[in-house]
Design an enzyme around this catalytic site. Sequence first.
Site, PDB file in Angstrom:
ATOM      1  N   GLY A   8      49.158  35.822  46.953  1.00  7.40           N
ATOM      2  CA  GLY A   8      47.933  36.320  46.549  1.00  7.40           C
ATOM      3  C   GLY A   8      47.848  37.448  47.816  1.00  7.40           C
ATOM      4  O   GLY A   8      47.090  36.888  48.531  1.00  7.40           O
ATOM      5  N   GLY A  11      43.948  38.891  48.610  1.00 13.10           N
ATOM      6  CA  GLY A  11      42.918  37.759  49.294  1.00 13.10           C
ATOM      7  C   GLY A  11      42.997  38.002  50.763  1.00 13.10           C
ATOM      8  O   GLY A  11      43.420  39.386  51.217  1.00 13.10           O
ATOM      9  N   GLN A  12      41.997  37.218  50.871  1.00  5.73           N
ATOM     10  CA  GLN A  12      41.971  37.716  52.700  1.00  5.73           C
ATOM     11  C   GLN A  12      43.308  37.520  54.058  1.00  5.73           C
ATOM     12  O   GLN A  12      42.924  38.944  54.240  1.00  5.73           O
ATOM     13  CB  GLN A  12      40.186  36.362  53.091  1.00  5.73           C
ATOM     14  CG  GLN A  12      40.271  36.913  53.946  1.00  5.73           C
ATOM     15  CD  GLN A  12      39.204  35.648  54.953  1.00  5.73           C
ATOM     16  OE1 GLN A  12      39.757  34.723  54.748  1.00  5.73           O
ATOM     17  NE2 GLN A  12      38.158  36.238  55.778  1.00  5.73           N
ATOM     18  N   ILE A  54      51.022  33.191  39.475  1.00  5.01           N
ATOM     19  CA  ILE A  54      51.673  32.505  40.281  1.00  5.01           C
ATOM     20  C   ILE A  54      51.664  30.980  39.124  1.00  5.01           C
ATOM     21  O   ILE A  54      53.336  30.319  39.568  1.00  5.01           O
ATOM     22  CB  ILE A  54      51.194  31.706  41.149  1.00  5.01           C
ATOM     23  CG1 ILE A  54      52.568  31.138  42.384  1.00  5.01           C
ATOM     24  CG2 ILE A  54      50.446  30.793  41.291  1.00  5.01           C
ATOM     25  CD1 ILE A  54      53.570  32.306  42.721  1.00  5.01           C
ATOM     26  N   TYR A 142      39.745  20.472  46.767  1.00  2.00           N
ATOM     27  CA  TYR A 142      40.977  22.011  47.955  1.00  2.00           C
ATOM     28  C   TYR A 142      41.650  20.803  48.838  1.00  2.00           C
ATOM     29  O   TYR A 142      42.670  21.914  48.969  1.00  2.00           O
ATOM     30  CB  TYR A 142      40.000  23.589  48.416  1.00  2.00           C
ATOM     31  CG  TYR A 142      40.680  23.958  49.962  1.00  2.00           C
ATOM     32  CD1 TYR A 142      40.978  25.224  48.933  1.00  2.00           C
ATOM     33  CD2 TYR A 142      40.585  23.401  50.873  1.00  2.00           C
ATOM     34  CE1 TYR A 142      41.429  25.468  50.017  1.00  2.00           C
ATOM     35  CE2 TYR A 142      40.648  24.510  51.744  1.00  2.00           C
ATOM     36  CZ  TYR A 142      41.578  25.384  51.743  1.00  2.00           C
ATOM     37  OH  TYR A 142      42.186  26.261  52.573  1.00  2.00           O
ATOM     38  N   LYS A 146      45.589  20.619  49.620  1.00  2.00           N
ATOM     39  CA  LYS A 146      46.870  21.059  50.909  1.00  2.00           C
ATOM     40  C   LYS A 146      47.106  20.478  51.280  1.00  2.00           C
ATOM     41  O   LYS A 146      48.234  20.125  51.883  1.00  2.00           O
ATOM     42  CB  LYS A 146      45.436  21.678  51.664  1.00  2.00           C
ATOM     43  CG  LYS A 146      45.239  22.264  51.482  1.00  2.00           C
ATOM     44  CD  LYS A 146      46.113  23.761  51.526  1.00  2.00           C
ATOM     45  CE  LYS A 146      45.263  25.391  50.947  1.00  2.00           C
ATOM     46  NZ  LYS A 146      46.669  26.384  50.902  1.00  2.00           N
TER      47      LYS A 146
END
Length: 329
Positions: A8, A11-12, A54, A142, A146
Amino acid sequence: MHRILVTGATGQIGSELVPALRARYGAANVIAVGHKKNPASELRENGPYAALDIRERNALAELVERERIDTIYHLAALLSATAEADPQLAWEINMGGLLNVLEVARLAHCGVFHPSSIGAFGPSTPRDHTPQVTIQRPNTMYGVTKVSGELLCDYYHHRYGLDTRGIRFPGLISHKTQPGGGTTDYAVEIFAAALSQKQYTCFLQQGTRLDMMYMPDAIRAAMEIMEAEPARLHHRNAYNLTAMSFAPETLGAEIGLHIPGFTISYQPDPVRQAIADSWPNSLDDSAARADWDWRPRYGLREMTREMLGALSAKESRESRPFHQQGGGQ
């Protein structure tokens, strides 16, 4: 950590974590991994870069073996609002991808960092000063991934002795990367809108208070927890972490101190508002402070000043004629 792989990486978090890791451990020792998004030139040109889905475990295993990886920062995931739009894909990427990383790491004896989120909590969680250990019943895909990820990392640590570590990040604010489908994205968008239009229409309603963190603190935290002494870590895969807690109007008022006449209006998005309403107002991060000496360096005032300064400078550079930027002959 000697040889590090970051999934990732475009990404941010990844796009800022990779340069920080390369600065500390050497550019050649940090392999950035992305998938569909084109990497910034900094990621591709300043160190090793690989394209990888991934969900392809064999390809990941081959890369880890070829590059002699000993530490994996696994950041590849769909964020909250994006995950609600396609929950099946979110499970496939967020959980399937994590399982692949853990299995590859188990066989290659790698350490693993996997970020969790305030999204791991739900509407039945205590909203204020949410404890480190408390009820977790999220009502979003989401959030489900998590919580499941926290538990799966715990399982691999207890069952196989894998060195897994993680943080429950709050909303993250950065001037370097664009928002990527998260519920707290307004706290990034608002700065550019303030500079260009002196007005912002927020997709969360007034009074929606959430924990936030400026990206430099988040990057430092991800590195610090991986460098911490293992014996000190009592909550390996899910440390509460925070730096500030505010509602949109609070951030708007702070921005208004720097940009007179700035106004904020509200047009709540039902999906993201429902997600935000299920998250805590503020977290208790005393466990992180005690176990690995976590301390944020940026509060609302410092973050706002730096965000506006950085974006103003970027806007000024981009508006200059090309020959004034030293870019050509």
